[in-house]
Motif scaffolding. Structure first.
Motif, PDB file in Angstrom:
ATOM      1  N   HIS A 190      -0.584  14.190   2.225  1.00 14.28           N
ATOM      2  CA  HIS A 190      -0.325  12.749   2.136  1.00 14.28           C
ATOM      3  C   HIS A 190      -0.866  11.944   3.314  1.00 14.28           C
ATOM      4  O   HIS A 190      -0.808  10.713   3.302  1.00 14.28           O
ATOM      5  N   GLY A 191      -1.341  12.612   4.344  1.00 12.87           N
ATOM      6  CA  GLY A 191      -1.746  11.908   5.549  1.00 12.87           C
ATOM      7  C   GLY A 191      -0.595  11.822   6.535  1.00 12.87           C
ATOM      8  O   GLY A 191       0.535  12.230   6.244  1.00 12.87           O
ATOM      9  N   PRO A 192      -0.851  11.294   7.748  1.00 13.04           N
ATOM     10  CA  PRO A 192       0.193  11.200   8.773  1.00 13.04           C
ATOM     11  C   PRO A 192       1.423  10.456   8.263  1.00 13.04           C
ATOM     12  O   PRO A 192       1.308   9.479   7.513  1.00 13.04           O
ATOM     13  N   VAL A 193       2.579  10.917   8.677  1.00  7.29           N
ATOM     14  CA  VAL A 193       3.838  10.310   8.240  1.00  7.29           C
ATOM     15  C   VAL A 193       3.964   8.896   8.806  1.00  7.29           C
ATOM     16  O   VAL A 193       3.864   8.685  10.015  1.00  7.29           O
ATOM     17  N   GLU A 194       4.173   7.948   7.914  1.00  7.63           N
ATOM     18  CA  GLU A 194       4.323   6.550   8.312  1.00  7.63           C
ATOM     19  C   GLU A 194       5.772   6.083   8.269  1.00  7.63           C
ATOM     20  O   GLU A 194       6.162   5.149   8.969  1.00  7.63           O
ATOM     21  N   VAL A 195       6.564   6.737   7.414  1.00  7.01           N
ATOM     22  CA  VAL A 195       7.991   6.416   7.301  1.00  7.01           C
ATOM     23  C   VAL A 195       8.762   7.731   7.369  1.00  7.01           C
ATOM     24  O   VAL A 195       8.575   8.609   6.526  1.00  7.01           O
ATOM     25  N   LEU A 196       9.620   7.867   8.369  1.00  5.02           N
ATOM     26  CA  LEU A 196      10.474   9.042   8.508  1.00  5.02           C
ATOM     27  C   LEU A 196      11.912   8.635   8.210  1.00  5.02           C
ATOM     28  O   LEU A 196      12.428   7.682   8.803  1.00  5.02           O
ATOM     29  N   ALA A 224       9.366   5.149  -6.468  1.00  3.97           N
ATOM     30  CA  ALA A 224       9.242   4.032  -7.403  1.00  3.97           C
ATOM     31  C   ALA A 224       8.509   2.858  -6.770  1.00  3.97           C
ATOM     32  O   ALA A 224       7.911   2.033  -7.470  1.00  3.97           O
ATOM     33  N   ASN A 225       8.529   2.806  -5.443  1.00  2.00           N
ATOM     34  CA  ASN A 225       7.829   1.760  -4.700  1.00  2.00           C
ATOM     35  C   ASN A 225       6.332   2.051  -4.575  1.00  2.00           C
ATOM     36  O   ASN A 225       5.580   1.256  -4.028  1.00  2.00           O
ATOM     37  N   GLY A 226       5.918   3.233  -5.058  1.00  2.00           N
ATOM     38  CA  GLY A 226       4.508   3.600  -5.013  1.00  2.00           C
ATOM     39  C   GLY A 226       4.122   4.436  -3.810  1.00  2.00           C
ATOM     40  O   GLY A 226       2.933   4.708  -3.597  1.00  2.00           O
ATOM     41  N   ASP A 227       5.106   4.852  -3.017  1.00  2.00           N
ATOM     42  CA  ASP A 227       4.802   5.640  -1.829  1.00  2.00           C
ATOM     43  C   ASP A 227       4.567   7.107  -2.169  1.00  2.00           C
ATOM     44  O   ASP A 227       5.031   7.608  -3.192  1.00  2.00           O
ATOM     45  N   PRO A 247      13.239  20.902  -5.533  1.00  2.00           N
ATOM     46  CA  PRO A 247      12.933  19.523  -5.148  1.00  2.00           C
ATOM     47  C   PRO A 247      12.828  18.647  -6.395  1.00  2.00           C
ATOM     48  O   PRO A 247      12.560  19.146  -7.491  1.00  2.00           O
ATOM     49  N   PRO A 248      13.051  17.344  -6.268  1.00  2.00           N
ATOM     50  CA  PRO A 248      12.936  16.461  -7.430  1.00  2.00           C
ATOM     51  C   PRO A 248      11.497  16.361  -7.924  1.00  2.00           C
ATOM     52  O   PRO A 248      10.545  16.556  -7.159  1.00  2.00           O
ATOM     53  N   ALA A 249      11.355  16.053  -9.199  1.00  2.00           N
ATOM     54  CA  ALA A 249      10.019  15.899  -9.783  1.00  2.00           C
ATOM     55  C   ALA A 249       9.340  14.662  -9.202  1.00  2.00           C
ATOM     56  O   ALA A 249       9.985  13.676  -8.837  1.00  2.00           O
ATOM     57  N   GLY A 250       8.026  14.737  -9.093  1.00  2.00           N
ATOM     58  CA  GLY A 250       7.247  13.581  -8.674  1.00  2.00           C
ATOM     59  C   GLY A 250       7.099  13.412  -7.175  1.00  2.00           C
ATOM     60  O   GLY A 250       6.507  12.426  -6.721  1.00  2.00           O
ATOM     61  N   VAL A 251       7.648  14.348  -6.396  1.00  2.00           N
ATOM     62  CA  VAL A 251       7.491  14.282  -4.942  1.00  2.00           C
ATOM     63  C   VAL A 251       7.027  15.645  -4.449  1.00  2.00           C
ATOM     64  O   VAL A 251       7.101  16.646  -5.158  1.00  2.00           O
ATOM     65  N   LEU A 252       6.557  15.670  -3.211  1.00  2.00           N
ATOM     66  CA  LEU A 252       6.153  16.925  -2.587  1.00  2.00           C
ATOM     67  C   LEU A 252       7.376  17.589  -1.973  1.00  2.00           C
ATOM     68  O   LEU A 252       7.996  17.042  -1.073  1.00  2.00           O
ATOM     69  N   GLY A 253       7.746  18.760  -2.481  1.00  2.00           N
ATOM     70  CA  GLY A 253       8.885  19.493  -1.942  1.00  2.00           C
ATOM     71  C   GLY A 253       8.431  20.467  -0.872  1.00  2.00           C
ATOM     72  O   GLY A 253       7.491  21.238  -1.082  1.00  2.00           O
ATOM     73  N   MET A 313       0.834  -1.191   0.000  1.00  2.00           N
ATOM     74  CA  MET A 313       0.000   0.000   0.000  1.00  2.00           C
ATOM     75  C   MET A 313       0.872   1.245   0.000  1.00  2.00           C
ATOM     76  O   MET A 313       1.952   1.270   0.566  1.00  2.00           O
ATOM     77  N   SER A 314       0.391   2.294  -0.628  1.00  2.00           N
ATOM     78  CA  SER A 314       1.105   3.556  -0.672  1.00  2.00           C
ATOM     79  C   SER A 314       1.137   4.178   0.714  1.00  2.00           C
ATOM     80  O   SER A 314       0.120   4.286   1.393  1.00  2.00           O
ATOM     81  N   ARG A 315       2.334   4.584   1.143  1.00  2.00           N
ATOM     82  CA  ARG A 315       2.485   5.158   2.477  1.00  2.00           C
ATOM     83  C   ARG A 315       2.943   6.608   2.384  1.00  2.00           C
ATOM     84  O   ARG A 315       3.513   7.039   1.376  1.00  2.00           O
ATOM     85  N   SER A 316       2.749   7.342   3.469  1.00  2.00           N
ATOM     86  CA  SER A 316       3.243   8.710   3.570  1.00  2.00           C
ATOM     87  C   SER A 316       4.679   8.658   4.068  1.00  2.00           C
ATOM     88  O   SER A 316       4.937   8.238   5.201  1.00  2.00           O
ATOM     89  N   VAL A 317       5.612   9.073   3.214  1.00  2.00           N
ATOM     90  CA  VAL A 317       7.044   8.995   3.516  1.00  2.00           C
ATOM     91  C   VAL A 317       7.623  10.405   3.558  1.00  2.00           C
ATOM     92  O   VAL A 317       7.397  11.204   2.652  1.00  2.00           O
ATOM     93  N   PHE A 318       8.381  10.700   4.590  1.00  2.00           N
ATOM     94  CA  PHE A 318       8.982  12.016   4.788  1.00  2.00           C
ATOM     95  C   PHE A 318      10.497  11.844   4.872  1.00  2.00           C
ATOM     96  O   PHE A 318      11.007  11.152   5.755  1.00  2.00           O
ATOM     97  N   ILE A 319      11.213  12.480   3.938  1.00  2.00           N
ATOM     98  CA  ILE A 319      12.670  12.388   3.870  1.00  2.00           C
ATOM     99  C   ILE A 319      13.254  13.791   3.983  1.00  2.00           C
ATOM    100  O   ILE A 319      12.896  14.675   3.205  1.00  2.00           O
ATOM    101  N   THR A 320      14.148  13.996   4.946  1.00  2.00           N
ATOM    102  CA  THR A 320      14.789  15.309   5.039  1.00  2.00           C
ATOM    103  C   THR A 320      16.032  15.335   4.154  1.00  2.00           C
ATOM    104  O   THR A 320      16.744  14.334   4.023  1.00  2.00           O
ATOM    105  N   GLY A 321      16.262  16.497   3.546  1.00  2.00           N
ATOM    106  CA  GLY A 321      17.407  16.629   2.650  1.00  2.00           C
ATOM    107  C   GLY A 321      17.280  15.731   1.437  1.00  2.00           C
ATOM    108  O   GLY A 321      18.223  15.037   1.054  1.00  2.00           O
TER     109      GLY A 321
END
Length: 234
Positions: free
Chosen positions: A66-72, A24-27, A38-44, A1-9
């Protein structure tokens, strides 16, 4: 399932490779950045992670989209390399503030949604330097070593709630930051790596993607080296 992922930097180097792998994993991927694009295809999300108010605003923006962060993934970091005798108070405190204190700030805020969901993944990008030390990097090594104790404490506090916390420790990696190093210095560093080469950012990203997956649900409090053997024994 698609998850909300937050990556710093997440707009260059290792962070960008992680963002691309997770997308690419669908998150649903959000990244922070301070300069550039920011890179294309993500929320900057433009954010200085050393500013608590900006971190709070970033989480709210991501949660709305994206909803609550599931992966930090706490990846953003800085260096202020110099020998200890020449290291200023600011050289030390700035590196600790960005590389360690900001990780506390991000993890604490992410915990809200993860506790409600009774699941979550926290992944901290450390460094082989934090395990074995390095001359001229006492501040950086201290911050990265601190991530290990920090993540293991989180693992003990939150493990029963389905939340894992792990550290990935890259060694020398081909990025814009290392591209400016003189070739003789890089050659000297590579001689100390059993694999005989620097890592590619995608290899670090692969370890992060695994730790964020369901297959890694029983891995927590771990330090995963992706360093070609440079830090073995530490």
């Amino acid at each position: 399932m698609s998850r909300s992922v937050f990556i710093t930097g997440g707009n260059r180097g290792i962070g960008l490779a992680i963002a691309e792998a997770m997308a690419a994993n669908g998150d649903r991927v959000a990244v922070t950045y301070r300069s550039g694009e920011p890179p294309a295809g993500v929320l900057g999300v433009k954010c200085d992670i050393t500013d608590p108010e900006q971190v709070e605003a970033a989480f709210r923006q991501i949660e709305e989209a994206h909803g609550p962060v599931e992966v930090l993934v706490a990846n953003a970091g800085i260096t202020r390399d110099t020998l200890l005798m020449r290291m200023s108070e600011d050289d030390f405190s700035d590196v600790i503030g960005t590389n360690l204190t900001a990780a506390y700030r991000l993890a604490k805020r992410a915990t809200r949604g993860m506790l409600r969901a009774r699941k979550g993944r926290m992944i901290f990008i450390g460094s082989t330097v934090g395990l074995r030390g390095e001359a001229g990097q006492a501040n950086y090594a201290a911050a990265k070593a601190g991530l290990v104790g920090f993540s293991r404490s989180i693992a003990r506090e939150l493990g029963s709630r389905g939340i894992t916390a792990n550290v990935v420790t890259p060694g020398l990696t081909e990025t814009d930051m290392t591209a400016v190093l003189p070739q003789e210095i890089k050659d000297s560093m590579i001689k100390q790596i059993p694999a005989g080469r620097a890592a590619q950012s995608e290899e670090i990203a692969a370890a992060v993607r695994f730790l964020a997956s369901d297959e890694a649900s029983y891995i927590t409090g771990a330090v995963i080296p992706v360093d070609g053997g440079a830090g073995m024994g530490h």
